[in-house]
Write an enzyme that holds these catalytic residues in place. Structure first.
Site, PDB file in Angstrom:
ATOM      1  CG  HIS A  89      -2.261  -0.543   1.082  1.00  0.00           C
ATOM      2  ND1 HIS A  89      -2.165  -2.186   1.419  1.00  0.00           N
ATOM      3  CD2 HIS A  89      -3.370  -0.286   0.895  1.00  0.00           C
ATOM      4  CE1 HIS A  89      -3.418  -2.680   1.143  1.00  0.00           C
ATOM      5  NE2 HIS A  89      -4.282  -1.561   0.976  1.00  0.00           N
ATOM      6  CG  ASN A 125      13.222  -8.810   8.595  1.00  0.00           C
ATOM      7  OD1 ASN A 125      12.624  -9.494   8.955  1.00  0.00           O
ATOM      8  ND2 ASN A 125      14.652  -8.748   8.280  1.00  0.00           N
TER       9      ASN A 125
END
Length: 273
Positions: A89, A125
C-alpha cells in the site's frame, strides 16, 4: 463524503505535487493518486488523515483494477503472484479510514486499488514496522495542534530499475508527512531502500548480475532514514518547494551550523520534529 486529496485540509494549505512527466489523476475517498501509465505505478499519492476521527476497521478488502484506467496501465495481480513481492500500500490502508461508517468503509476498500500498490519485498523486518509507524509518531505530535496530517508517498523511479513481469521495480520509496501549527507548515521526510533484498525474486539474469555488481546501497535493506526533503525532491524531480521550506530536519540542522543530511532511524523516537 470527501472525494480526493483536499489541498485545504491543513490550515496552511498544501497542493498535491505535480510530476514533470505524464500522469493520470485519480481521486479516491480522502486520497488521490497520480498514476504514471508508462510505469504502471503511482508517481505520488497524497492522503488527508484526521487523527481524531480514525476508524480502526479490520483488514478487509479486495484488490481490484481501477476501471477508469486501462488494465494494461496498472501493475495487476500477475506482478505479485507466487513470489516474494507484497502488494505494498502506498496510501497506508488505515490513513483515509475516517469519518462516518459508510465513508470509512469506502475509504478502506479504495486503498486496495492496484493503482495504490507497488511491489515491495515481503521481508521488511523492523524496517517495515518502523516505516509504517512513522505517521503514527508524527500524528501524535500533530495532535497537540489539530490532529491532522497530509502525507505524500511514492517510489523513486530510475531508468535502470530492474524489469519484472512487465513492470520496472522501484528500488527506493519515500514518504513526507506535513502538519500545521498555528497555520505554520511543518514537514518531515523519509526514505527506505529495498535494493539488496531484490535477490529474493527471480529477476532477469542480466539485471541480477548488474544489481550484484553495484556498490551496496547507501541506505541498506529497508533501513529507514529521515532525510532532508530537498533530497527527495532531487531524487524524484517533484516540485516540493513548500515542503522543503517547512522541513523540520533541515531547519534544525542548519540552526546547529550543520549541513542538512540523512539520519538513520532505529526507533520513531529519533525522528526530528
Amino acid at each position: 463524503m470527501s472525494w480526493g486529496y483536499d489541498s485545504g485540509f491543513l490550515r496552511a494549505g498544501l497542493e498535491l505535487p505535480v510530476a514533470s512527466v505524464e500522469t493520470v489523476l485519480l481521486d479516491y475517498t480522502h486520497f488521490s493518486v497520480r498514476l504514471r501509465p508508462d510505469r504502471k505505478l503511482a508517481a505520488i499519492v497524497g492522503v488527508n488523515i484526521n487523527g481524531r476521527e480514525l476508524d480502526p476497521l479490520a483488514r478487509e478488502g479486495t484488490w481490484h483494477f481501477d476501471p477508469r484506467v486501462p488494465k494494461e496501465q496498472q501493475a495487476g495481480p500477475e506482478v505479485y503472484k507466487n513470489n516474494a513481492f507484497d502488494r505494498g500500500h502506498l496510501v497506508r490502508r488505515l490513513d483515509p479510514v475516517w469519518g462516518d461508517a459508510v465513508t470509512a468503509k469506502k475509504a478502506n476498500q479504495d486503498t486496495f486499488a492496484f493503482t495504490n500498490a507497488a511491489p515491495q519485498i515481503d521481508d521488511f523486518n523492523q524496517g517495515k514496522e518502523l516505516w509504517v509507524g512513522l505517521e503514527d509518531h508524527v500524528l501524535g505530535h500533530a495532535d497537540t495542534f489539530d490532529a491532522r496530517l497530509s502525507v505524500f508517498t511514492g517510489p523513486v523511479f530510475r531508468d535502470d530499475d530492474p524489469p519484472y513481469r512487465g513492470v520496472q521495480v522501484p528500488r527506493k520509496f519515500w514518504k513526507i508527512a506535513a502538519w500545521t501549527n498555528d497555520a505554520e507548515l511543518g514537514a518531515v521526510g523519509f526514505v527506505v531502500d529495498q535494493t539488496s533484498l531484490l535477490d529474493k525474486v527471480e529477476l532477469e539474469k542480466a539485471t541480477r548480475r548488474r544489481l550484484l555488481e553495484d556498490e551496496p546501497p547507501p541506505l541498506g535493506p529497508f533501513r529507514t532514514f529521515q532525510v532532508p526533503i530537498q533530497d527527495i525532491a532531487d531524487l524524484t524531480g517533484l516540485p516540493l518547494d513548500g515542503l522543503v521550506d517547512a522541513d523540520r530536519l533541515a531547519r534544525g540542522q542548519r540552526a546547529l551550523g550543520e549541513k542538512p543530511k540523512a539520519v538513520y532511524l532505529e526507533s520513531a523516537d529519533q525522528i526530528r520534529l
